[in-house]
Design an enzyme around this catalytic site. Sequence first.
Site, PDB file in Angstrom:
ATOM      1  N   ASN A 142      -4.557  -5.985   2.620  1.00  0.00           N
ATOM      2  CA  ASN A 142      -4.824  -7.244   1.914  1.00  0.00           C
ATOM      3  C   ASN A 142      -3.514  -7.738   1.302  1.00  0.00           C
ATOM      4  O   ASN A 142      -3.066  -7.217   0.295  1.00  0.00           O
ATOM      5  CB  ASN A 142      -5.880  -7.006   0.821  1.00  0.00           C
ATOM      6  CG  ASN A 142      -6.136  -8.262  -0.010  1.00  0.00           C
ATOM      7  OD1 ASN A 142      -5.664  -9.346   0.331  1.00  0.00           O
ATOM      8  ND2 ASN A 142      -6.868  -8.115  -1.098  1.00  0.00           N
ATOM      9  N   TRP A 143      -2.930  -8.741   1.943  1.00  0.00           N
ATOM     10  CA  TRP A 143      -1.630  -9.241   1.491  1.00  0.00           C
ATOM     11  C   TRP A 143      -1.739 -10.048   0.203  1.00  0.00           C
ATOM     12  O   TRP A 143      -0.722 -10.368  -0.417  1.00  0.00           O
ATOM     13  CB  TRP A 143      -1.005 -10.125   2.566  1.00  0.00           C
ATOM     14  CG  TRP A 143      -0.515  -9.394   3.779  1.00  0.00           C
ATOM     15  CD1 TRP A 143      -0.439  -8.031   3.941  1.00  0.00           C
ATOM     16  CD2 TRP A 143      -0.018  -9.977   4.996  1.00  0.00           C
ATOM     17  NE1 TRP A 143       0.080  -7.740   5.174  1.00  0.00           N
ATOM     18  CE2 TRP A 143       0.341  -8.917   5.842  1.00  0.00           C
ATOM     19  CE3 TRP A 143       0.157 -11.288   5.445  1.00  0.00           C
ATOM     20  CZ2 TRP A 143       0.865  -9.130   7.123  1.00  0.00           C
ATOM     21  CZ3 TRP A 143       0.678 -11.508   6.708  1.00  0.00           C
ATOM     22  CH2 TRP A 143       1.034 -10.441   7.535  1.00  0.00           C
ATOM     23  N   LYS A 144      -2.957 -10.451  -0.155  1.00  0.00           N
ATOM     24  CA  LYS A 144      -3.138 -11.338  -1.323  1.00  0.00           C
ATOM     25  C   LYS A 144      -2.258 -12.580  -1.151  1.00  0.00           C
ATOM     26  O   LYS A 144      -2.108 -13.053  -0.034  1.00  0.00           O
ATOM     27  CB  LYS A 144      -2.855 -10.563  -2.609  1.00  0.00           C
ATOM     28  CG  LYS A 144      -3.675  -9.265  -2.677  1.00  0.00           C
ATOM     29  CD  LYS A 144      -3.643  -8.600  -4.003  1.00  0.00           C
ATOM     30  CE  LYS A 144      -4.511  -7.341  -3.946  1.00  0.00           C
ATOM     31  NZ  LYS A 144      -4.615  -6.660  -5.232  1.00  0.00           N
ATOM     32  N   HIS A 155     -13.766 -10.364  -4.186  1.00  0.00           N
ATOM     33  CA  HIS A 155     -12.635  -9.577  -4.685  1.00  0.00           C
ATOM     34  C   HIS A 155     -12.504  -9.790  -6.188  1.00  0.00           C
ATOM     35  O   HIS A 155     -12.677 -10.908  -6.681  1.00  0.00           O
ATOM     36  CB  HIS A 155     -11.341  -9.973  -3.966  1.00  0.00           C
ATOM     37  CG  HIS A 155     -10.219  -9.017  -4.235  1.00  0.00           C
ATOM     38  ND1 HIS A 155      -9.527  -9.027  -5.423  1.00  0.00           N
ATOM     39  CD2 HIS A 155      -9.715  -7.998  -3.509  1.00  0.00           C
ATOM     40  CE1 HIS A 155      -8.627  -8.046  -5.395  1.00  0.00           C
ATOM     41  NE2 HIS A 155      -8.728  -7.410  -4.247  1.00  0.00           N
ATOM     42  N   GLU A 169     -10.095 -10.130  -8.108  1.00  0.00           N
ATOM     43  CA  GLU A 169      -9.147 -11.155  -8.560  1.00  0.00           C
ATOM     44  C   GLU A 169      -9.795 -12.530  -8.536  1.00  0.00           C
ATOM     45  O   GLU A 169      -9.515 -13.379  -9.381  1.00  0.00           O
ATOM     46  CB  GLU A 169      -7.869 -11.102  -7.702  1.00  0.00           C
ATOM     47  CG  GLU A 169      -6.984  -9.929  -8.115  1.00  0.00           C
ATOM     48  CD  GLU A 169      -6.140  -9.336  -7.006  1.00  0.00           C
ATOM     49  OE1 GLU A 169      -5.990  -9.973  -5.942  1.00  0.00           O
ATOM     50  OE2 GLU A 169      -5.626  -8.220  -7.205  1.00  0.00           O
ATOM     51  N   GLU A 213     -13.525  -1.091  -5.485  1.00  0.00           N
ATOM     52  CA  GLU A 213     -12.200  -1.347  -6.052  1.00  0.00           C
ATOM     53  C   GLU A 213     -12.308  -1.439  -7.571  1.00  0.00           C
ATOM     54  O   GLU A 213     -12.534  -2.531  -8.110  1.00  0.00           O
ATOM     55  CB  GLU A 213     -11.632  -2.662  -5.512  1.00  0.00           C
ATOM     56  CG  GLU A 213     -11.407  -2.683  -4.015  1.00  0.00           C
ATOM     57  CD  GLU A 213     -10.293  -3.655  -3.642  1.00  0.00           C
ATOM     58  OE1 GLU A 213      -9.311  -3.195  -3.074  1.00  0.00           O
ATOM     59  OE2 GLU A 213     -10.399  -4.843  -3.938  1.00  0.00           O
ATOM     60  N   GLY A 216      -3.423  -2.628  -8.582  1.00  0.00           N
ATOM     61  CA  GLY A 216      -2.076  -3.065  -8.934  1.00  0.00           C
ATOM     62  C   GLY A 216      -1.490  -2.373 -10.144  1.00  0.00           C
ATOM     63  O   GLY A 216      -0.500  -2.829 -10.707  1.00  0.00           O
ATOM     64  N   SER A 225      -4.435   0.744  -5.903  1.00  0.00           N
ATOM     65  CA  SER A 225      -3.218   1.559  -5.950  1.00  0.00           C
ATOM     66  C   SER A 225      -3.161   2.637  -4.869  1.00  0.00           C
ATOM     67  O   SER A 225      -2.647   3.729  -5.096  1.00  0.00           O
ATOM     68  CB  SER A 225      -3.038   2.184  -7.346  1.00  0.00           C
ATOM     69  OG  SER A 225      -2.853   1.167  -8.319  1.00  0.00           O
ATOM     70  N   GLY A 235      -3.517  -3.101  -1.098  1.00  0.00           N
ATOM     71  CA  GLY A 235      -2.856  -4.332  -1.514  1.00  0.00           C
ATOM     72  C   GLY A 235      -1.351  -4.195  -1.436  1.00  0.00           C
ATOM     73  O   GLY A 235      -0.754  -4.203  -0.354  1.00  0.00           O
ATOM     74  N   GLY A 236      -0.720  -4.025  -2.582  1.00  0.00           N
ATOM     75  CA  GLY A 236       0.736  -4.008  -2.694  1.00  0.00           C
ATOM     76  C   GLY A 236       1.454  -3.158  -1.662  1.00  0.00           C
ATOM     77  O   GLY A 236       2.448  -3.597  -1.059  1.00  0.00           O
TER      78      GLY A 236
HETATM   79  P1  13P Z   1      -3.386  -2.662  -4.829  1.00  0.00           P
HETATM   80  O1  13P Z   1      -3.354  -1.775  -3.623  1.00  0.00           O
HETATM   81  O2  13P Z   1      -2.146  -3.514  -4.962  1.00  0.00           O
HETATM   82  O3  13P Z   1      -3.732  -1.904  -6.074  1.00  0.00           O
HETATM   83  O4  13P Z   1      -4.561  -3.714  -4.603  1.00  0.00           O
HETATM   84  C1  13P Z   1      -5.810  -3.248  -4.217  1.00  0.00           C
HETATM   85  C2  13P Z   1      -6.640  -4.413  -3.813  1.00  0.00           C
HETATM   86  O5  13P Z   1      -7.037  -5.231  -4.626  1.00  0.00           O
HETATM   87  C3  13P Z   1      -6.939  -4.567  -2.381  1.00  0.00           C
HETATM   88  O6  13P Z   1      -7.892  -5.565  -2.173  1.00  0.00           O
END
Ligand code: 13P
Length: 252
Positions: free
Chosen positions: A9-11, A95, A97, A167, A173, A213, A234-235
């Site tokens: 997930n590149w966000k 999600h 966020e 999640e 993050g 994470s 994510g990251g």
């Molecule tokens: P991180 O891997 O950056 O913690 O993000 C997780 C996430 O929200 C994937 O959708």
Amino acid sequence: VNRKRLLANWKMNLTLDQAAEWTRRVVAALPPPEEVSAMVLPSFTALDAVRRARGDAPLLIGAQDGYPQGHGAVTGEVGIEQLKDAGVSAVLAGHSERRRLLGEPDPLVAKKVEAYVGAGLTAVLCVGETEAERQAGHAEAVLRRQIATGLEPVAESALCQVLVAYEPVWAIGTGHPATPDAASEAAETIRAAVRARFGEERADALEILYGGSVDVTNLAGFLAASGIDGALVGGASLDADGFVAMMKAARG
Ligand code: 13P
């Protein structure tokens, strides 16, 4: 299932050039799809660049969101027909966020799940408690509520088009992932809620991902955890070499 799922997930990240370069590198190192099912979820702007760079390789493309309607007069949104046209096979719903930063409520999340599944796509329903909810001892109740509402419009026969991503908000993050044991416990809470509504067989077949994470150092622990079928990263997924290393780790 033996095959593990790995979702990137590149966000709200990466330019078109970066997206194409990432895709070329990952495609060159893709494991056999029967061992690892890899999916990338770019921003809408980069969907087409990713699809072109992917070519015929078995890298799935997902979207981070989608409006629960095919197309129409909805300024600023992207419709499901448009997503399918762009090569998307799965869409995230709920999600944290979006729930937190955009105020997306449970009923809208449910509408999205219903619309994605109805259009023949996979819906990735994201659930998870906040730090405050966990501290207050409400984590299980939150998961049960998010599962009950999010899956409310889903027919039993369509549950195979749903993936659930656990999640925990406090792990996203932050560099502080849940432990594999805690992820297993949450997965069992989710599965119990699904069992109560859809029965044993459907609940057992449901695939549950862990996100928060995840990186190359902890991925294998989550994939080995009971009840966890993959990871939503994510990251740590933004770097192509890092993602390739995670695909290797996922092969076990
Ligand atoms: P991180 O891997 O950056 O913690 O993000 C997780 C996430 O929200 C994937 O959708």
